[in-house]
Design an enzyme around this catalytic site. Sequence first.
Site, short mmCIF file in Angstrom:
data_model
loop_
_atom_site.label_atom_id
_atom_site.label_comp_id
_atom_site.label_asym_id
_atom_site.label_seq_id
_atom_site.Cartn_x
_atom_site.Cartn_y
_atom_site.Cartn_z
N GLY A 33 -3.03 29.41 8.32
CA GLY A 33 -2.00 30.13 9.06
C GLY A 33 -0.70 29.35 9.07
O GLY A 33 -0.60 28.25 8.52
N SER A 34 0.32 29.92 9.72
CA SER A 34 1.64 29.29 9.68
C SER A 34 1.67 27.98 10.46
O SER A 34 2.36 27.03 10.07
CB SER A 34 2.69 30.27 10.22
N GLU A 107 -13.21 29.25 8.83
CA GLU A 107 -12.67 28.45 9.94
C GLU A 107 -13.79 28.10 10.92
O GLU A 107 -13.89 26.96 11.39
CB GLU A 107 -11.58 29.24 10.66
C1 5RP Z 1 -6.22 32.58 10.43
C2 5RP Z 1 -6.15 32.19 11.85
C3 5RP Z 1 -4.89 31.55 12.33
O1 5RP Z 1 -5.18 30.32 12.88
C4 5RP Z 1 -4.26 32.43 13.36
O2 5RP Z 1 -4.06 33.72 12.79
C5 5RP Z 1 -2.92 31.86 13.84
O3 5RP Z 1 -2.00 31.91 12.80
P1 5RP Z 1 -0.50 31.42 13.01
O4 5RP Z 1 -0.56 29.93 13.16
O5 5RP Z 1 0.19 31.86 11.75
O6 5RP Z 1 0.05 32.11 14.23
O7 5RP Z 1 -7.05 32.34 12.61
O8 5RP Z 1 -7.40 33.28 10.14
#
Ligand code: 5RP
Length: 224
Positions: A33-34, A107
């Site tokens: 994720g970001s 994850e």
């Molecule tokens: C990916 C995830 C990410 O951790 C979650 O979506 C948060 O993403 P971001 O840091 O872009 O807000 O679970 O599967």
Amino acid sequence: MNQDQLKQAVAQAAVDFILPQLDAKSVVGVGTGSTANCFIDALAKHKAEFDGAVASSETTATRLRGHGIPVYELNAVSDLEFYVDGADESDERLNLIKGGGAALTREKIVAAVAKTFICIADASKLVPVLGAFPLPVEVIPMARSHVARELVKLGGDPVYREGVLTDNGNQILDVHNLSIVNPAELEAQINNIVGVVCNGLFAARPADLLLLGTAAGVKRLTRQ
Ligand code: 5RP
């Protein structure tokens, strides 16, 4: 600070937290994720101080390799001190919703192996009750409609995330309109539906530490 700056601040805080505990043999579990990307970029500046990483997605593996950080298969690693990842929501007890990036299964596997799961997030992710963010559920494609009907019986409104295939070749249902007062119970109930690979509730294995980016600085929350 804007949201990007908050993500960078928590990513740096995670690096600062783990770095003194790493050595030349350490392998770090890395999320997707970001916010996790900010962590990868901050960690890369110290790549000479640890051995490598286990990635929770192909996207993360590519970014790690791009920085010259060796990526190991989880099966090749016996010891994983830290897993660092973002979240879509966290409650005060550090139960999480994850899977906005469709990487929830890997994850959850890497988080299960790690001794310490550090969640990094900006302040918007902390909520009193989980469920405003639609709960991602990874399903075997042929079971999608069956699983959706079962999720309706649990009170949710599942929506097929069209055009998305997970790294495991599966599909995602995003379950809307759940108010999740007992995350551990719901996590187990959903996992019991035949055809479900994994759901995005991280309650059986919540985070151990939440580094939360706020306007007043990075707050450390531990599970109460
Ligand atoms: C990916 C995830 C990410 O951790 C979650 O979506 C948060 O993403 P971001 O840091 O872009 O807000 O679970 O599967």
